[in-house]
Write a protein that holds these residues in place. Structure first.
Motif, PDB file in Angstrom:
ATOM      1  N   PHE A 154      52.666 -18.263 -24.197  1.00  0.00           N
ATOM      2  CA  PHE A 154      53.454 -19.655 -24.664  1.00  0.00           C
ATOM      3  C   PHE A 154      52.679 -20.025 -25.845  1.00  0.00           C
ATOM      4  O   PHE A 154      53.354 -20.422 -26.660  1.00  0.00           O
ATOM      5  CB  PHE A 154      53.323 -20.560 -23.511  1.00  0.00           C
ATOM      6  N   ALA A 155      51.139 -19.783 -25.830  1.00  0.00           N
ATOM      7  CA  ALA A 155      50.462 -20.278 -26.817  1.00  0.00           C
ATOM      8  C   ALA A 155      50.811 -19.468 -28.011  1.00  0.00           C
ATOM      9  O   ALA A 155      50.842 -19.885 -29.245  1.00  0.00           O
ATOM     10  CB  ALA A 155      49.118 -20.377 -26.449  1.00  0.00           C
ATOM     11  N   ALA A 156      50.704 -18.110 -27.727  1.00  0.00           N
ATOM     12  CA  ALA A 156      50.639 -17.310 -29.081  1.00  0.00           C
ATOM     13  C   ALA A 156      51.910 -17.270 -29.845  1.00  0.00           C
ATOM     14  O   ALA A 156      52.379 -17.114 -31.277  1.00  0.00           O
ATOM     15  CB  ALA A 156      50.820 -15.688 -28.541  1.00  0.00           C
ATOM     16  N   HIS A 157      53.268 -17.810 -29.078  1.00  0.00           N
ATOM     17  CA  HIS A 157      54.566 -17.794 -29.639  1.00  0.00           C
ATOM     18  C   HIS A 157      54.800 -19.478 -29.867  1.00  0.00           C
ATOM     19  O   HIS A 157      55.967 -19.713 -30.296  1.00  0.00           O
ATOM     20  CB  HIS A 157      55.452 -17.305 -28.838  1.00  0.00           C
ATOM     21  N   GLY A 158      53.886 -20.273 -29.936  1.00  0.00           N
ATOM     22  CA  GLY A 158      53.904 -21.411 -30.357  1.00  0.00           C
ATOM     23  C   GLY A 158      54.880 -22.566 -29.562  1.00  0.00           C
ATOM     24  O   GLY A 158      55.419 -23.585 -30.159  1.00  0.00           O
TER      25      GLY A 158
ATOM     26  N   ASP B 201      61.488 -20.546 -21.480  1.00  0.00           N
ATOM     27  CA  ASP B 201      62.130 -19.900 -20.494  1.00  0.00           C
ATOM     28  C   ASP B 201      62.318 -18.342 -20.802  1.00  0.00           C
ATOM     29  O   ASP B 201      61.915 -17.406 -20.078  1.00  0.00           O
ATOM     30  CB  ASP B 201      63.277 -20.313 -19.908  1.00  0.00           C
ATOM     31  N   ALA B 202      62.573 -18.287 -22.193  1.00  0.00           N
ATOM     32  CA  ALA B 202      62.470 -16.712 -22.708  1.00  0.00           C
ATOM     33  C   ALA B 202      61.139 -16.077 -22.587  1.00  0.00           C
ATOM     34  O   ALA B 202      61.228 -14.614 -22.772  1.00  0.00           O
ATOM     35  CB  ALA B 202      63.159 -17.025 -24.411  1.00  0.00           C
ATOM     36  N   LEU B 203      60.035 -16.805 -22.694  1.00  0.00           N
ATOM     37  CA  LEU B 203      58.741 -16.135 -22.387  1.00  0.00           C
ATOM     38  C   LEU B 203      58.028 -16.161 -21.082  1.00  0.00           C
ATOM     39  O   LEU B 203      57.015 -15.570 -21.019  1.00  0.00           O
ATOM     40  CB  LEU B 203      57.865 -16.973 -23.373  1.00  0.00           C
ATOM     41  N   MET B 204      58.876 -16.668 -20.246  1.00  0.00           N
ATOM     42  CA  MET B 204      58.367 -16.817 -18.796  1.00  0.00           C
ATOM     43  C   MET B 204      57.834 -15.358 -18.336  1.00  0.00           C
ATOM     44  O   MET B 204      56.607 -15.284 -17.578  1.00  0.00           O
ATOM     45  CB  MET B 204      59.394 -17.455 -17.916  1.00  0.00           C
ATOM     46  N   ALA B 205      58.625 -14.415 -18.057  1.00  0.00           N
ATOM     47  CA  ALA B 205      58.276 -13.171 -17.833  1.00  0.00           C
ATOM     48  C   ALA B 205      56.800 -12.739 -18.424  1.00  0.00           C
ATOM     49  O   ALA B 205      55.954 -12.303 -17.485  1.00  0.00           O
ATOM     50  CB  ALA B 205      59.083 -12.016 -17.681  1.00  0.00           C
ATOM     51  N   GLU B 206      56.640 -12.862 -19.453  1.00  0.00           N
ATOM     52  CA  GLU B 206      55.462 -12.742 -20.232  1.00  0.00           C
ATOM     53  C   GLU B 206      54.035 -13.493 -19.767  1.00  0.00           C
ATOM     54  O   GLU B 206      53.145 -13.096 -19.559  1.00  0.00           O
ATOM     55  CB  GLU B 206      55.513 -12.725 -21.576  1.00  0.00           C
TER      56      GLU B 206
ATOM     57  N   ARG C  66      32.994 -22.083 -21.927  1.00  0.00           N
ATOM     58  CA  ARG C  66      34.326 -22.858 -22.253  1.00  0.00           C
ATOM     59  C   ARG C  66      34.807 -21.920 -23.581  1.00  0.00           C
ATOM     60  O   ARG C  66      36.034 -22.023 -23.437  1.00  0.00           O
ATOM     61  CB  ARG C  66      33.652 -24.035 -23.010  1.00  0.00           C
ATOM     62  N   THR C  67      34.272 -21.240 -24.668  1.00  0.00           N
ATOM     63  CA  THR C  67      34.563 -20.429 -25.560  1.00  0.00           C
ATOM     64  C   THR C  67      35.674 -19.261 -24.924  1.00  0.00           C
ATOM     65  O   THR C  67      36.698 -18.979 -25.309  1.00  0.00           O
ATOM     66  CB  THR C  67      33.623 -19.816 -26.325  1.00  0.00           C
ATOM     67  N   ARG C  68      35.221 -18.567 -23.724  1.00  0.00           N
ATOM     68  CA  ARG C  68      35.969 -17.634 -23.142  1.00  0.00           C
ATOM     69  C   ARG C  68      37.108 -18.347 -22.519  1.00  0.00           C
ATOM     70  O   ARG C  68      38.264 -17.621 -22.862  1.00  0.00           O
ATOM     71  CB  ARG C  68      34.917 -16.924 -22.100  1.00  0.00           C
ATOM     72  N   ILE C  69      37.097 -19.519 -22.062  1.00  0.00           N
ATOM     73  CA  ILE C  69      38.373 -20.071 -21.437  1.00  0.00           C
ATOM     74  C   ILE C  69      39.291 -20.678 -22.423  1.00  0.00           C
ATOM     75  O   ILE C  69      40.684 -20.273 -22.488  1.00  0.00           O
ATOM     76  CB  ILE C  69      38.083 -21.266 -20.563  1.00  0.00           C
ATOM     77  N   GLU C  70      38.527 -21.027 -23.546  1.00  0.00           N
ATOM     78  CA  GLU C  70      39.636 -21.003 -24.868  1.00  0.00           C
ATOM     79  C   GLU C  70      40.382 -19.888 -25.316  1.00  0.00           C
ATOM     80  O   GLU C  70      41.442 -19.755 -25.682  1.00  0.00           O
ATOM     81  CB  GLU C  70      38.769 -21.750 -26.179  1.00  0.00           C
ATOM     82  N   GLU C  71      39.603 -18.755 -25.501  1.00  0.00           N
ATOM     83  CA  GLU C  71      40.013 -17.333 -25.701  1.00  0.00           C
ATOM     84  C   GLU C  71      41.410 -16.936 -24.863  1.00  0.00           C
ATOM     85  O   GLU C  71      42.419 -16.623 -25.267  1.00  0.00           O
ATOM     86  CB  GLU C  71      39.134 -16.120 -25.791  1.00  0.00           C
TER      87      GLU C  71
END
Length: 99
Positions: free
Chosen positions: A68-72, A16-21, A56-61
């Motif tokens: 959410f992914a960047a902050h784990g 939730d703390a990252l939801m706006a981003e 697929r590579t672009r979608i993975e990027e």
């Protein structure tokens, strides 16, 4: 076409703390024509995004750039499929099987 399934790997309070981003990231990809649907899973342990594209590579990027992914706080499972049958509203995204 791709199904991006997010599964939370952290407490929902961190999510939730990252939801706006995350929503800003979603909005940018909707505007670019990459995402056509998204939402929370029920029960709330992640979400699902439907994305269009042939690379697929672009979608993975794109998925890796989600805050959410960047902050784990989530893990992605990406499934590619050929949308050979769609509703009339999604006809522009209909795909052909390879010959």
């Amino acid at each position: 076409m791709f199904v991006l399934e997010l599964t939370y790997t952290a407490p929902v309070e961190r999510v939730d703390a990252l939801m706006a981003e995350h929503v800003a990231w979603l909005d940018a990809h909707y505007a670019a024509g990459v995402f056509i649907a998204s939402g929370r899973k029920n029960p709330r342990d992640g979400g699902v995004i439907i994305a269009v594209g042939d690379d697929r590579t672009r979608i993975e990027e794109v998925a890796a750039a989600d805050p959410f992914a960047a902050h784990g706080v989530c893990a992605y499972r990406i499934t590619e499929f050929l949308a050979t049958k769609t509703s009339p509203a999604l006809a522009p995204y209909r795909q052909q099987l390879p010959g």
